[in-house]
Design an enzyme around this catalytic site. Structure first.
Site, PDB file in Angstrom:
ATOM      1  N   ASP A  80      27.849   6.812 -30.253  1.00  0.00           N
ATOM      2  CA  ASP A  80      27.318   6.874 -31.172  1.00  0.00           C
ATOM      3  C   ASP A  80      26.344   6.473 -31.580  1.00  0.00           C
ATOM      4  O   ASP A  80      25.327   6.476 -32.708  1.00  0.00           O
ATOM      5  CB  ASP A  80      28.439   7.675 -31.623  1.00  0.00           C
ATOM      6  CG  ASP A  80      29.608   8.149 -31.091  1.00  0.00           C
ATOM      7  OD1 ASP A  80      29.354   9.444 -30.421  1.00  0.00           O
ATOM      8  OD2 ASP A  80      30.602   8.611 -31.495  1.00  0.00           O
ATOM      9  N   LYS A  81      26.720   5.464 -31.953  1.00  0.00           N
ATOM     10  CA  LYS A  81      25.925   4.622 -32.523  1.00  0.00           C
ATOM     11  C   LYS A  81      23.633   4.800 -32.294  1.00  0.00           C
ATOM     12  O   LYS A  81      22.932   4.501 -32.873  1.00  0.00           O
ATOM     13  CB  LYS A  81      25.750   3.065 -33.008  1.00  0.00           C
ATOM     14  CG  LYS A  81      27.203   2.484 -34.039  1.00  0.00           C
ATOM     15  CD  LYS A  81      26.413   3.216 -35.316  1.00  0.00           C
ATOM     16  CE  LYS A  81      27.389   3.947 -36.014  1.00  0.00           C
ATOM     17  NZ  LYS A  81      27.294   4.341 -37.429  1.00  0.00           N
ATOM     18  N   GLU A 141      19.284  15.530 -35.362  1.00  0.00           N
ATOM     19  CA  GLU A 141      20.496  15.250 -34.686  1.00  0.00           C
ATOM     20  C   GLU A 141      20.478  14.401 -32.936  1.00  0.00           C
ATOM     21  O   GLU A 141      19.183  15.421 -32.731  1.00  0.00           O
ATOM     22  CB  GLU A 141      21.008  16.014 -34.836  1.00  0.00           C
ATOM     23  CG  GLU A 141      22.167  17.189 -36.264  1.00  0.00           C
ATOM     24  CD  GLU A 141      22.533  16.316 -36.829  1.00  0.00           C
ATOM     25  OE1 GLU A 141      23.293  15.066 -36.596  1.00  0.00           O
ATOM     26  OE2 GLU A 141      22.613  16.867 -37.646  1.00  0.00           O
ATOM     27  N   GLU A 155      15.452  19.004 -37.654  1.00  0.00           N
ATOM     28  CA  GLU A 155      14.630  20.110 -38.977  1.00  0.00           C
ATOM     29  C   GLU A 155      13.411  19.301 -39.576  1.00  0.00           C
ATOM     30  O   GLU A 155      14.414  18.418 -39.918  1.00  0.00           O
ATOM     31  CB  GLU A 155      15.161  21.294 -39.704  1.00  0.00           C
ATOM     32  CG  GLU A 155      15.568  22.796 -39.029  1.00  0.00           C
ATOM     33  CD  GLU A 155      16.395  23.054 -40.152  1.00  0.00           C
ATOM     34  OE1 GLU A 155      16.104  24.838 -40.034  1.00  0.00           O
ATOM     35  OE2 GLU A 155      16.736  22.729 -41.578  1.00  0.00           O
ATOM     36  N   LYS A 212      33.386  -3.072 -29.155  1.00  0.00           N
ATOM     37  CA  LYS A 212      34.409  -1.915 -29.561  1.00  0.00           C
ATOM     38  C   LYS A 212      35.378  -2.976 -30.630  1.00  0.00           C
ATOM     39  O   LYS A 212      35.715  -3.801 -30.017  1.00  0.00           O
ATOM     40  CB  LYS A 212      34.799  -0.749 -29.484  1.00  0.00           C
ATOM     41  CG  LYS A 212      34.484  -0.035 -29.697  1.00  0.00           C
ATOM     42  CD  LYS A 212      35.515   1.383 -28.936  1.00  0.00           C
ATOM     43  CE  LYS A 212      36.125   2.476 -29.982  1.00  0.00           C
ATOM     44  NZ  LYS A 212      36.785   3.340 -29.152  1.00  0.00           N
ATOM     45  N   PHE A 227      34.192  -3.696 -17.886  1.00  0.00           N
ATOM     46  CA  PHE A 227      34.537  -2.877 -18.476  1.00  0.00           C
ATOM     47  C   PHE A 227      32.701  -2.819 -18.571  1.00  0.00           C
ATOM     48  O   PHE A 227      31.917  -3.606 -18.832  1.00  0.00           O
ATOM     49  CB  PHE A 227      34.287  -2.815 -19.853  1.00  0.00           C
ATOM     50  CG  PHE A 227      33.419  -2.202 -20.775  1.00  0.00           C
ATOM     51  CD1 PHE A 227      33.538  -0.670 -20.714  1.00  0.00           C
ATOM     52  CD2 PHE A 227      33.872  -2.646 -22.310  1.00  0.00           C
ATOM     53  CE1 PHE A 227      32.436  -0.087 -21.631  1.00  0.00           C
ATOM     54  CE2 PHE A 227      32.960  -1.313 -23.449  1.00  0.00           C
ATOM     55  CZ  PHE A 227      32.460  -0.968 -23.042  1.00  0.00           C
ATOM     56  N   ASP A 242      29.620   7.018 -22.018  1.00  0.00           N
ATOM     57  CA  ASP A 242      30.595   8.182 -22.700  1.00  0.00           C
ATOM     58  C   ASP A 242      29.774   8.922 -23.825  1.00  0.00           C
ATOM     59  O   ASP A 242      28.735   8.125 -24.438  1.00  0.00           O
ATOM     60  CB  ASP A 242      31.576   7.502 -22.853  1.00  0.00           C
ATOM     61  CG  ASP A 242      32.737   8.510 -24.255  1.00  0.00           C
ATOM     62  OD1 ASP A 242      32.504   9.928 -23.986  1.00  0.00           O
ATOM     63  OD2 ASP A 242      32.972   8.125 -24.725  1.00  0.00           O
ATOM     64  N   ALA A 243      29.029  10.285 -23.890  1.00  0.00           N
ATOM     65  CA  ALA A 243      28.178  10.492 -24.249  1.00  0.00           C
ATOM     66  C   ALA A 243      28.487  10.419 -25.854  1.00  0.00           C
ATOM     67  O   ALA A 243      29.401  10.289 -26.413  1.00  0.00           O
ATOM     68  CB  ALA A 243      28.686  12.495 -24.465  1.00  0.00           C
ATOM     69  N   LYS A 289      30.787   8.818 -36.435  1.00  0.00           N
ATOM     70  CA  LYS A 289      31.180   7.301 -36.915  1.00  0.00           C
ATOM     71  C   LYS A 289      30.835   7.227 -38.153  1.00  0.00           C
ATOM     72  O   LYS A 289      31.473   6.025 -38.777  1.00  0.00           O
ATOM     73  CB  LYS A 289      30.215   6.366 -36.004  1.00  0.00           C
ATOM     74  CG  LYS A 289      31.227   6.122 -34.404  1.00  0.00           C
ATOM     75  CD  LYS A 289      32.529   5.753 -34.002  1.00  0.00           C
ATOM     76  CE  LYS A 289      33.097   5.826 -32.725  1.00  0.00           C
ATOM     77  NZ  LYS A 289      33.199   7.599 -32.074  1.00  0.00           N
ATOM     78  N   LYS A 348      19.345  14.847 -49.151  1.00  0.00           N
ATOM     79  CA  LYS A 348      21.067  15.607 -49.171  1.00  0.00           C
ATOM     80  C   LYS A 348      21.505  14.478 -49.898  1.00  0.00           C
ATOM     81  O   LYS A 348      22.028  13.277 -49.027  1.00  0.00           O
ATOM     82  CB  LYS A 348      20.661  15.506 -47.002  1.00  0.00           C
ATOM     83  CG  LYS A 348      20.347  16.793 -46.781  1.00  0.00           C
ATOM     84  CD  LYS A 348      18.478  16.416 -46.585  1.00  0.00           C
ATOM     85  CE  LYS A 348      18.465  17.308 -45.624  1.00  0.00           C
ATOM     86  NZ  LYS A 348      16.778  17.744 -45.296  1.00  0.00           N
TER      87      LYS A 348
END
Length: 393
Positions: free
Chosen positions: A19-20, A45, A58, A173, A238, A246-247, A253, A277
């Protein structure tokens, strides 16, 4: 009166967490557009998985003829982010990953709300609620569990990138459980650390031997005791990590990005969004205000809530909560806030200098609790409003 004796837990994730990776790419795209034009509009995104990165959303520049040129740069921006994070795995490598760019021009219907509001001033880019928080746990006025969870991962990233610990890999993590006594953090009851590593024959004990000295270096003296529980790579091997394991997705987060669950969150993510925003800019303003309230000695702990409507420039409400720690009534704090800071979207951006390419650096290890930087980065961490707030009450 808030509880004084309890255990509280927060987690952080490294810059190599899937995610990061996505947050980093989205913010790097934002910075690229802001370098071209301070008023650029970006809502970017990113999605990442095995051998694949997809970027959508956009963007807008006042000179529309330049848009195609900047869209062409997105591929190289994404690869540079992945390279700097350190991914050179067989199934996620900065040089061979497939990058799909689906960014397009900003919706005219969204732009009209921001460009010209009902009161002839720039309106908010969306409706929503935003929260800021500060507490005396640390010199940075951050909740201690999330602050130290971030610090552990930042230190491990430093020694990985320097070559000091060559078998560590980017995905990691951390999680810290802290015992509070009389409202102050005094002891780490448990430490959870999972980090990607090089070889399958490295055991959990091997990884603990690598990371434990850096964890002890980061945490305050005396917080780790004989009773502290350690859980390092508790599931074992790991090696497969990052988007191959993992996607990842931009904006997943948000609690890691803010206060680790110690304070409310309005729900809006930050990364990839330009400062029109209010999900981003007003959350920064709320942190700035809460931090200055605490820095001014008006409370030991403070939450500020702001709310907005799309196309409307002024905040619909300002709310303060000092959890019974205030030296000044909350209503006086709310009135003082109205007096000392223009909380329209443009007022926030002007006061904090947000129309700058300062966002890629925020994508990992928290948007708050960082030192203000000379080029305007982390300007919302300044405490230069404390005197004005004191005078206003």
């Amino acid at each position: 009166m808030p509880r004084q004796n309890y255990i509280f837990t927060s987690e952080s994730v490294s810059e190599g967490h899937p995610d990061k990776v996505c947050d980093r790419i989205s913010d790097a795209v934002l910075d690229a557009f802001l370098r071209e034009e301070a008023e650029a509009r970006v809502a970017c995104e990113t999605f990442a998985t095995t051998n694949r990165v997809v970027i959508g959303g956009e963007v807008g520049l006042s000179d529309k003829s330049k848009l195609a040129e900047y869209l062409d740069r997105v591929d190289s921006i994404a690869r540079e982010c992945i390279r700097d994070i350190g991914y050179e795995q067989d199934k996620f490598h900065w040089n061979s990953v497939e990058v799909t760019n689906l960014l397009h021009a900003q919706s005219a219907h969204i732009a009209q709300g921001v460009d010209k509001s009902e009161i002839k001033d720039e309106g908010a880019g969306d409706q929503g609620i935003m929260f800021g928080y500060a507490v005396e746990d640390t010199p940075e006025l951050m909740p201690a569990p999330i602050h130290y969870a971030h610090q552990i991962l930042r230190r491990l990233a430093e020694v990985r990138k320097s070559g000091q610990e060559p078998t560590l890999r980017p995905d990691a993590k951390s999680q810290i459980s802290l015992r509070y006594e009389d409202g102050k953090p005094v002891e780490v009851t448990s430490i959870v650390l999972s980090t990607q590593h090089e070889r399958e024959n490295q055991t959990s004990a091997d990884i603990r031997a690598i990371v434990e000295p850096y964890i002890r270096e980061v945490l305050p003296d005396g917080w780790i005791t004989d009773a502290t529980e350690w859980w390092v790579n508790p599931t074992g091997v790991f090696v497969i990590g990052g988007p191959d394991g993992d996607a990842g997705l931009t904006g997943r987060k948000i609690i890691v990005d803010t206060y680790g669950g110690s304070a409310p969150h309005g729900g809006g993510a930050f990364s990839g969004k330009d400062p029109t925003k209010v999900d981003r800019s007003a959350a920064y303003a709320a942190r700035y205000l809460a931090k200055n309230v605490v820095a001014a000695g008006m409370a030991k702990r403070c939450t500020i809530q702001l709310s907005y409507a799309i196309g409307i420039s002024k905040p619909l409400s300002i709310y303060a909560d000092t959890y019974g720690t205030g030296e000044v009534h909350e209503e006086k704090i709310e009135n003082a806030i109205r007096e000392v800071m223009d909380l329209t979207p443009r007022g926030i951006r002007t006061h904090l200098g947000l129309n700058r390419p300062i966002y890629e650096r925020t994508a990992a290890y928290g948007h708050f609790g960082r030192a203000p930087e000379a080029d305007g980065g982390f300007s919302w961490e300044r405490t230069d409003l404390a005197d004005a707030l004191r005078r206003a009450v």
